[in-house]
Design an enzyme around this catalytic site. Structure first.
Site, mmCIF file in Angstrom:
data_model
loop_
_atom_site.group_PDB
_atom_site.id
_atom_site.type_symbol
_atom_site.label_atom_id
_atom_site.label_comp_id
_atom_site.label_asym_id
_atom_site.label_seq_id
_atom_site.Cartn_x
_atom_site.Cartn_y
_atom_site.Cartn_z
ATOM 1 N N HIS A 109 0.796 -1.226 0.000
ATOM 2 C CA HIS A 109 0.000 0.000 0.000
ATOM 3 C C HIS A 109 0.833 1.283 0.000
ATOM 4 O O HIS A 109 0.630 2.188 0.807
ATOM 5 C CB HIS A 109 -0.958 0.004 1.195
ATOM 6 C CG HIS A 109 -2.249 -0.699 0.923
ATOM 7 N ND1 HIS A 109 -3.090 -0.348 -0.100
ATOM 8 C CD2 HIS A 109 -2.832 -1.767 1.538
ATOM 9 C CE1 HIS A 109 -4.148 -1.145 -0.109
ATOM 10 N NE2 HIS A 109 -4.012 -2.028 0.870
ATOM 11 N N ASP B 78 -2.131 -5.438 -3.759
ATOM 12 C CA ASP B 78 -2.269 -4.146 -3.074
ATOM 13 C C ASP B 78 -0.902 -3.494 -2.865
ATOM 14 O O ASP B 78 -0.494 -3.171 -1.748
ATOM 15 C CB ASP B 78 -3.022 -4.299 -1.750
ATOM 16 C CG ASP B 78 -4.525 -4.405 -1.949
ATOM 17 O OD1 ASP B 78 -4.958 -4.610 -3.099
ATOM 18 O OD2 ASP B 78 -5.271 -4.291 -0.965
ATOM 19 N N ASP C 135 -1.938 2.634 -3.547
ATOM 20 C CA ASP C 135 -3.053 3.312 -2.856
ATOM 21 C C ASP C 135 -2.744 3.531 -1.381
ATOM 22 O O ASP C 135 -1.997 2.779 -0.750
ATOM 23 C CB ASP C 135 -4.378 2.542 -2.987
ATOM 24 C CG ASP C 135 -5.060 2.766 -4.326
ATOM 25 O OD1 ASP C 135 -4.774 3.803 -4.962
ATOM 26 O OD2 ASP C 135 -5.875 1.931 -4.733
ATOM 27 N N ARG C 136 -3.365 4.572 -0.844
ATOM 28 C CA ARG C 136 -3.274 4.953 0.571
ATOM 29 C C ARG C 136 -1.920 5.569 0.901
ATOM 30 O O ARG C 136 -1.816 6.750 1.168
ATOM 31 C CB ARG C 136 -3.596 3.791 1.505
ATOM 32 C CG ARG C 136 -4.958 3.186 1.263
ATOM 33 C CD ARG C 136 -5.292 2.194 2.350
ATOM 34 N NE ARG C 136 -6.537 1.522 2.072
ATOM 35 C CZ ARG C 136 -7.736 2.027 2.267
ATOM 36 N NH1 ARG C 136 -7.866 3.236 2.772
ATOM 37 N NH2 ARG C 136 -8.817 1.342 1.983
ATOM 38 N N ASN D 237 -7.122 -6.299 -4.908
ATOM 39 C CA ASN D 237 -8.323 -5.526 -5.241
ATOM 40 C C ASN D 237 -8.018 -4.053 -5.504
ATOM 41 O O ASN D 237 -8.793 -3.353 -6.157
ATOM 42 C CB ASN D 237 -9.375 -5.659 -4.135
ATOM 43 C CG ASN D 237 -8.915 -5.087 -2.812
ATOM 44 O OD1 ASN D 237 -7.898 -5.522 -2.257
ATOM 45 N ND2 ASN D 237 -9.643 -4.127 -2.275
ATOM 46 N N HIS D 238 -6.862 -3.563 -5.023
ATOM 47 C CA HIS D 238 -6.500 -2.166 -5.280
ATOM 48 C C HIS D 238 -5.742 -1.977 -6.583
ATOM 49 O O HIS D 238 -5.413 -0.834 -6.925
ATOM 50 C CB HIS D 238 -5.696 -1.603 -4.106
ATOM 51 C CG HIS D 238 -6.569 -1.091 -3.006
ATOM 52 N ND1 HIS D 238 -6.935 0.230 -2.883
ATOM 53 C CD2 HIS D 238 -7.182 -1.734 -1.990
ATOM 54 C CE1 HIS D 238 -7.712 0.383 -1.834
ATOM 55 N NE2 HIS D 238 -7.882 -0.804 -1.268
ATOM 56 N N HIS E 200 -4.854 -12.935 -3.183
ATOM 57 C CA HIS E 200 -4.954 -11.732 -2.358
ATOM 58 C C HIS E 200 -6.117 -11.791 -1.375
ATOM 59 O O HIS E 200 -5.968 -11.499 -0.193
ATOM 60 C CB HIS E 200 -5.105 -10.488 -3.231
ATOM 61 C CG HIS E 200 -5.202 -9.229 -2.429
ATOM 62 N ND1 HIS E 200 -4.115 -8.670 -1.794
ATOM 63 C CD2 HIS E 200 -6.259 -8.436 -2.099
ATOM 64 C CE1 HIS E 200 -4.489 -7.594 -1.130
ATOM 65 N NE2 HIS E 200 -5.785 -7.438 -1.300
ATOM 66 N N ARG F 142 -17.425 -6.374 3.207
ATOM 67 C CA ARG F 142 -17.002 -5.362 2.237
ATOM 68 C C ARG F 142 -18.070 -5.062 1.197
ATOM 69 O O ARG F 142 -17.939 -4.103 0.436
ATOM 70 C CB ARG F 142 -15.725 -5.830 1.531
ATOM 71 C CG ARG F 142 -14.575 -6.143 2.479
ATOM 72 C CD ARG F 142 -13.403 -6.746 1.716
ATOM 73 N NE ARG F 142 -12.373 -7.271 2.607
ATOM 74 C CZ ARG F 142 -11.325 -6.575 3.066
ATOM 75 N NH1 ARG F 142 -11.194 -5.299 2.716
ATOM 76 N NH2 ARG F 142 -10.437 -7.131 3.846
#
Length: 495
Positions: free
Chosen positions: A237, A264, A267-268, A296-297, A345, A393
């Site tokens: 991330h 992942d 992001d973030r 998923n990111h 993942h 989710r």
């Protein structure tokens, strides 16, 4: 948070209601301190006493939004709307959950309803306008999209070859267009010094990785020799300096020190560009000893909300952002180690007859769908109780120990490894040892206080060994620095 719940304080208070209000008051205090798990527990106690109280439900929905349990947030908000159709905060919460799940038309319907009831509500009007822009943009993009030949990025973007490298550029350079160990060492040092890779080399890496990934299956088989070490890392991330710490603790990737990064990557964290080019570089340098799985990111919707798109636009161009979207579509979805351990993942499936051959046959060159095998590989989570459950989710499923056991028996696997969830020690062993979670971003988003971890094993016994580690300092750029305005909308606004 909603405070008085419409109660006439001069009237005698029902002891049951008073107990529920006390739980709500405690929850509110936890929420203000960002102790969301504790807040969730207290709101749940209040809801157990009054299951149809719209205020309690909407407050718990907001807490779920902060915890990114978007499926549960949507369920609570919808129940609140049904219980009290005039309680407008419930529509806000449901709209935020819809936004997080990419259901912008449904979010717009809720925002427009609130606006119709409160025409002077400037905040809602702004959110409705923002949502309307997204709906129109998506409709426009769909209208102008045409089928194009399946060309590689290099075939599409021939203009990159003519980019000039300025004399003042002193950073890392590809050698004859190829990644070398010298290039990777210079690249990592460049990033540590907060410098940038020249756009010509960045474009070249994307074009090269695009060509390579297109040839890979959706499930990659990996052979680990008996006496060889193999390392599995979870979510990074965008925490580049923690990625560098992994290599410091466990050694740089090499043919004798292979790695699998389990999705992942971006992001973030606000150093996602640095992370992804480092990972792509090592993949090109050691294609048979360095592996990358899609998370998923690694998708357009997530990237637009949680910062990667904004970061690429800040550091490079819109064209490069679009190239990343194309490359991510070709990332493998899972890896099988020595035919004994499956690594993905997210997790397992709502169907109980899924085989490894089914996974190999997934057509992955697309954005993740809302259901099916590809969706569940990227989004699902384990649960402690047997059976299947609705996803917290709102995408994928939750699967119990019996599901994991049956899947492993059907496919002759020892256990599965997945990522996707923060764990206090950076890892968790569940489902009688058959489901392992590994998460490699310590002090996630500079707020969670968790450790990161990686797994090492050898080809002989495939026994997982865990290494936990603390976060290391990073430059003063806060997480989510590049997140879009959608992020604040998804957080549900102010209580």
């Amino acid at each position: 948070m909603e405070e008085n719940n419409g109660v006439d304080e001069s009237a005698p208070i029902d002891p049951k209601l008073q107990e529920a209000e006390n739980y709500k008051a405690q929850a509110n205090e936890h929420f203000k301190k960002k102790e969301y798990v504790k807040a969730l527990e207290m709101y749940t106690k209040a809801i157990e006493l009054f299951p149809n109280n719209a205020v309690y439900l909407a407050n718990r929905s907001l807490t779920h939004l902060r915890l990114e349990n978007f499926g549960f947030a949507h369920k609570d908000a919808s129940t609140a709307v049904t219980s009290n159709p005039y309680y407008l905060k419930a529509y806000y919460r449901r709209a935020a959950a819809h936004m997080a799940l990419g259901r912008f038309k449904k979010a717009l319907t809720d925002f427009e309803y609130v606006s119709s009831r409160q025409p002077n509500n400037a905040d809602c009007k702004e959110k409705a306008n923002e949502c309307q822009k997204i709906v129109r943009r998506l409709a426009f993009e769909k209208a102008i999209s045409v089928d194009v030949p399946d060309k590689t990025l290099a075939e599409i973007h021939t203009e990159f070859e003519s980019i000039e490298i300025e004399d003042e550029y002193k950073g890392p350079r590809l050698e004859n267009g190829k990644v070398t160990l010298k290039f990777m060492e210079e690249l990592m040092q460049c990033y540590k010094e907060e410098k940038k890779l020249h756009k010509k080399f960045a474009y070249k890496i994307l074009c090269e990785i695009d060509v390579y990934l297109r040839k890979q299956p959706s499930l990659v088989d990996i052979t680990i020799p008996e006496d060889a070490k193999f390392t599995i890392c979870g979510d990074i991330h965008g925490q580049f300096y923690d990625l560098m710490n992994i290599f410091k603790l466990n050694g740089l990737p090499s043919e004798k020190n292979p790695y699998l990064f389990n999705g992942d990557f971006v992001d973030r964290g606000s150093f996602s560009v640095e992370c992804i080019f480092t990972l792509f570089g090592f993949k090109l340098l050691y294609p048979n000893h360095f592996f990358l799985a899609r998370g998923n990111h690694e998708s357009l919707n997530m990237n637009q909300i949680y910062g990667f798109t904004g970061e690429v636009l800040s550091k490079y161009t819109r064209t490069m952002s679009n190239m990343f979207t194309s490359v991510y579509n070709w990332l493998p979805l899972c890896h099988c180690l020595n035919s004994r351990v499956l690594v993905m993942h997210g997790g397992l499936f709502s169907q109980d007859t899924v085989t490894l051959d089914d996974l190999k046959n997934i057509e992955r060159n697309r954005q993740p769908p809302e259901d099916g095998l590809m969706c569940e590989l990227l989004w699902s989570d384990p649960q402690p109780q047997n059976g299947l459950g609705p996803s917290k989710r709102g995408v994928g499923t939750q699967f119990g120990p019996d599901i994991t056991k049956k899947f492993c028996q059907l496919n002759n696997l020892d256990y599965i490894v997945r990522s996707h969830e923060v764990k206090d020690m950076g890892y968790e062993v569940a489902h009688d040892g058959k489901c392992i979670t590994v998460f490699s971003a310590p002090n996630y988003c500079d707020t969670m206080g968790n450790k990161g971890a990686f797994i090492t094993l050898n080809g002989k016994d495939m026994k997982p060994e865990f290494t936990s580690y603390e976060a290391v300092p990073h430059p003063d750029v806060r997480p989510m620095e590049y997140a879009s305005s959608l992020f604040s909308m998804i957080q549900g606004g102010q209580a």
